[in-house]
Design a protein around this motif. Structure first.
Motif, mmCIF file in Angstrom:
data_model
loop_
_atom_site.group_PDB
_atom_site.id
_atom_site.type_symbol
_atom_site.label_atom_id
_atom_site.label_comp_id
_atom_site.label_asym_id
_atom_site.label_seq_id
_atom_site.Cartn_x
_atom_site.Cartn_y
_atom_site.Cartn_z
ATOM 1 N N THR A 324 59.737 22.353 -2.342
ATOM 2 C CA THR A 324 59.335 20.848 -3.049
ATOM 3 C C THR A 324 59.468 20.473 -4.278
ATOM 4 O O THR A 324 59.305 19.738 -5.027
ATOM 5 N N GLN A 325 59.069 22.138 -5.068
ATOM 6 C CA GLN A 325 59.090 21.610 -6.576
ATOM 7 C C GLN A 325 60.323 21.991 -7.533
ATOM 8 O O GLN A 325 59.952 21.798 -8.546
ATOM 9 N N HIS A 404 49.491 22.883 -8.350
ATOM 10 C CA HIS A 404 50.896 22.816 -7.844
ATOM 11 C C HIS A 404 51.016 22.513 -6.495
ATOM 12 O O HIS A 404 51.248 22.507 -5.539
ATOM 13 N N ALA A 405 49.809 23.599 -6.352
ATOM 14 C CA ALA A 405 49.567 23.854 -4.672
ATOM 15 C C ALA A 405 47.973 24.307 -4.375
ATOM 16 O O ALA A 405 47.861 25.048 -4.842
ATOM 17 N N PRO A 425 50.036 18.014 -4.289
ATOM 18 C CA PRO A 425 51.459 18.053 -4.450
ATOM 19 C C PRO A 425 52.392 19.203 -2.839
ATOM 20 O O PRO A 425 53.315 18.809 -2.811
ATOM 21 N N LEU A 426 51.534 19.575 -2.781
ATOM 22 C CA LEU A 426 51.720 20.876 -1.824
ATOM 23 C C LEU A 426 50.733 21.696 -1.188
ATOM 24 O O LEU A 426 49.956 21.704 -1.468
ATOM 25 N N HIS A 443 55.150 17.573 2.591
ATOM 26 C CA HIS A 443 54.436 18.627 1.686
ATOM 27 C C HIS A 443 53.430 19.637 2.012
ATOM 28 O O HIS A 443 52.507 20.494 1.774
#
Length: 447
Positions: A324-325, A404-405, A425-426, A443
């Motif tokens: 995803t990133q 970030h997650a 974001p995740l 996500h």
């Protein structure tokens, strides 16, 4: 062997709730038991070596989230409950119930140091006519092979001068469907007189007592109950990996399978086992079985599968970050959601979330955690010393957007999962809570 003098009188005091009961250990087992004894009408003394805990209890403050303060305060106010760190009060008790921890040692061997210490303290004040009951989870034979010799070193003999039994605790912290008084009690004793008295005592406290022929049988009952859960959780954890490789959602499979009204019992996969029983008890049986030259391959395999789950979750998190990133762990800010070992409980013992935090750090990530029930990790964490004292981050918009997650490891009630799904974001979900709430998106990843 002739019965102890006063057996009939002691049985009558138990039946009439006129006996004084001492409970050693006021944790997740001992405190609910002490309050249940009080509710049944017994004068109860709670003993613990933790001065901070005793001070809170003496002030009428519950040390367990699932027990309201007023339940403790009213028991103290009515004079039915006394809490103390002075072991001399054991001499006044008609029955002494041992509810101390039985963890694992450094090499996954049984650690009975707390049981042995409790037995020595009882022995220092043991008098003829007392009933001693071990409730701590342990290997078959502990009552006779560990506790009884310590007590008999006083010169008093079990079945002649005092009574000895085993009755395994069956607490399920956070479960509101069952109370200590409504959960059937298994009782096994070293002799018929001890059995009779233990049955009378527990019969005055719980709705049903279940006699078994020996303390070893009762000890094996407790291990069987928890190993049953450990093995079945290992099974669904393995099925999650197998079905995942086939593109099949294991949670959907479980929900459909549970519609069968017979021959199936649902268990849920997760990031690993936690708590004071299920991750520990299989090792107690395996240790004792080795002493008898008997293999426990099935039980040990289940332990291996469950122990490996945090690593499998870490791999899934790593894949999701990359997909995803386009990034790895190094420098990634990971918010671990929930460090209690199960929903709606603040207990972090053996919690897989703690292992995951360590693994993320080892991979170069920057983990933090949020748990509404655990504002700070204990100041002492022997198995995770680097995490001791860390504090929960607030679950505000800035924290969610900045990470970030989010890794959901424990699905507590009262958490705003829709907001997490909207802002993070995740989201890597090990409990299937997002799907249960209808939250979807590319996500949101199951692990």
């Amino acid at each position: 062997m002739p019965p102890c003098r006063g057996e009939e009188a002691l049985a009558a005091r138990f039946a009439n709730r006129q006996a004084r009961i001492a409970v050693i250990g006021l944790g997740y087992v001992g405190l609910p038991l002490a309050l249940t004894l009080v509710a049944a009408g017994f004068a109860t003394t709670g003993l613990d070596s933790d001065g901070t805990k005793l001070a809170r209890l003496a002030a009428g403050e519950s040390t367990l989230r699932q027990i309201p303060n007023d339940r403790v305060a009213s028991a103290l106010r009515e004079g039915r409950l006394t809490v103390t760190g002075s072991w001399s009060c054991l001499a006044e008790a008609d029955a002494v119930l041992i509810c101390v921890p039985t963890p694992l040692g450094r090499y996954r061997e049984p650690d009975l140091s707390a049981v042995e210490a409790a037995a020595r303290r009882i022995a220092a004040h043991l008098r003829p006519g007392q009933l001693v009951v071990l409730e701590s989870t342990t290997w078959p034979g502990t009552t006779r092979e560990v506790v009884q010799p310590v007590l008999e070193a006083t010169g008093l003999v079990a079945g002649r001068d005092f009574y000895l039994a085993y009755s395994p605790e069956r607490e399920d912290p956070g479960n509101t469907a069952y109370r200590t008084a409504t959960i059937p009690r298994v009782v096994g004793a070293a002799d018929p007189e001890s059995q009779r008295l233990a049955l009378v005592l527990y019969g005055a406290v719980t709705e049903r007592v279940v006699p078994v022929r020996s303390p070893e049988t009762a000890e094996a009952v407790k291990l069987t109950e928890n190993i049953f859960r450990a093995v079945n959780i290992a099974l669904v954890n393995e099925l999650k990996q197998v079905f995942g490789a086939m593109g099949i959602d294991v949670w959907e499979v479980i929900e459909a399978a549970r519609t069968k009204p017979f021959g199936y019992m649902p268990f849920q996969p997760g990031p690993g086992l936690g708590g004071h029983c299920i991750p520990v008890d299989p090792f107690y049986l395996a240790w004792k079985a080795r002493a008898h030259g008997v293999p426990t391959r099935f039980v040990e395999l289940a332990g291996e599968i469950n122990t490996a789950m945090p690593l499998l979750v870490l791999e899934a998190l790593g894949r999701a970050l990359d997909t995803t990133q386009g990034r790895g762990f190094r420098g990634s800010r990971i918010l671990v959601l929930g460090v209690g070992y199960k929903p709606n409980l603040e207990d972090v013992r053996e919690s897989p979330a703690l292992r995951l935090i360590e693994l993320i750090e080892q991979r170069g990530g920057v983990p933090a955690y949020h748990d509404p029930l655990v504002p700070a990790l204990p100041a002492t964490l022997p198995d995770h010393p680097s995490l001791a004292g860390r504090r929960s981050l607030p679950l505000d918009d800035a924290v969610l957007r900045d990470c970030h997650a989010v890794l959901i490891t424990t699905d507590h009630d009262g958490v705003d999962y829709p907001r997490i799904a909207a802002l993070a974001p995740l989201v890597v979900d090990t409990r299937n809570i997002c799907a249960r709430l209808g939250l979807t998106g590319a996500h949101i990843v199951k692990a």
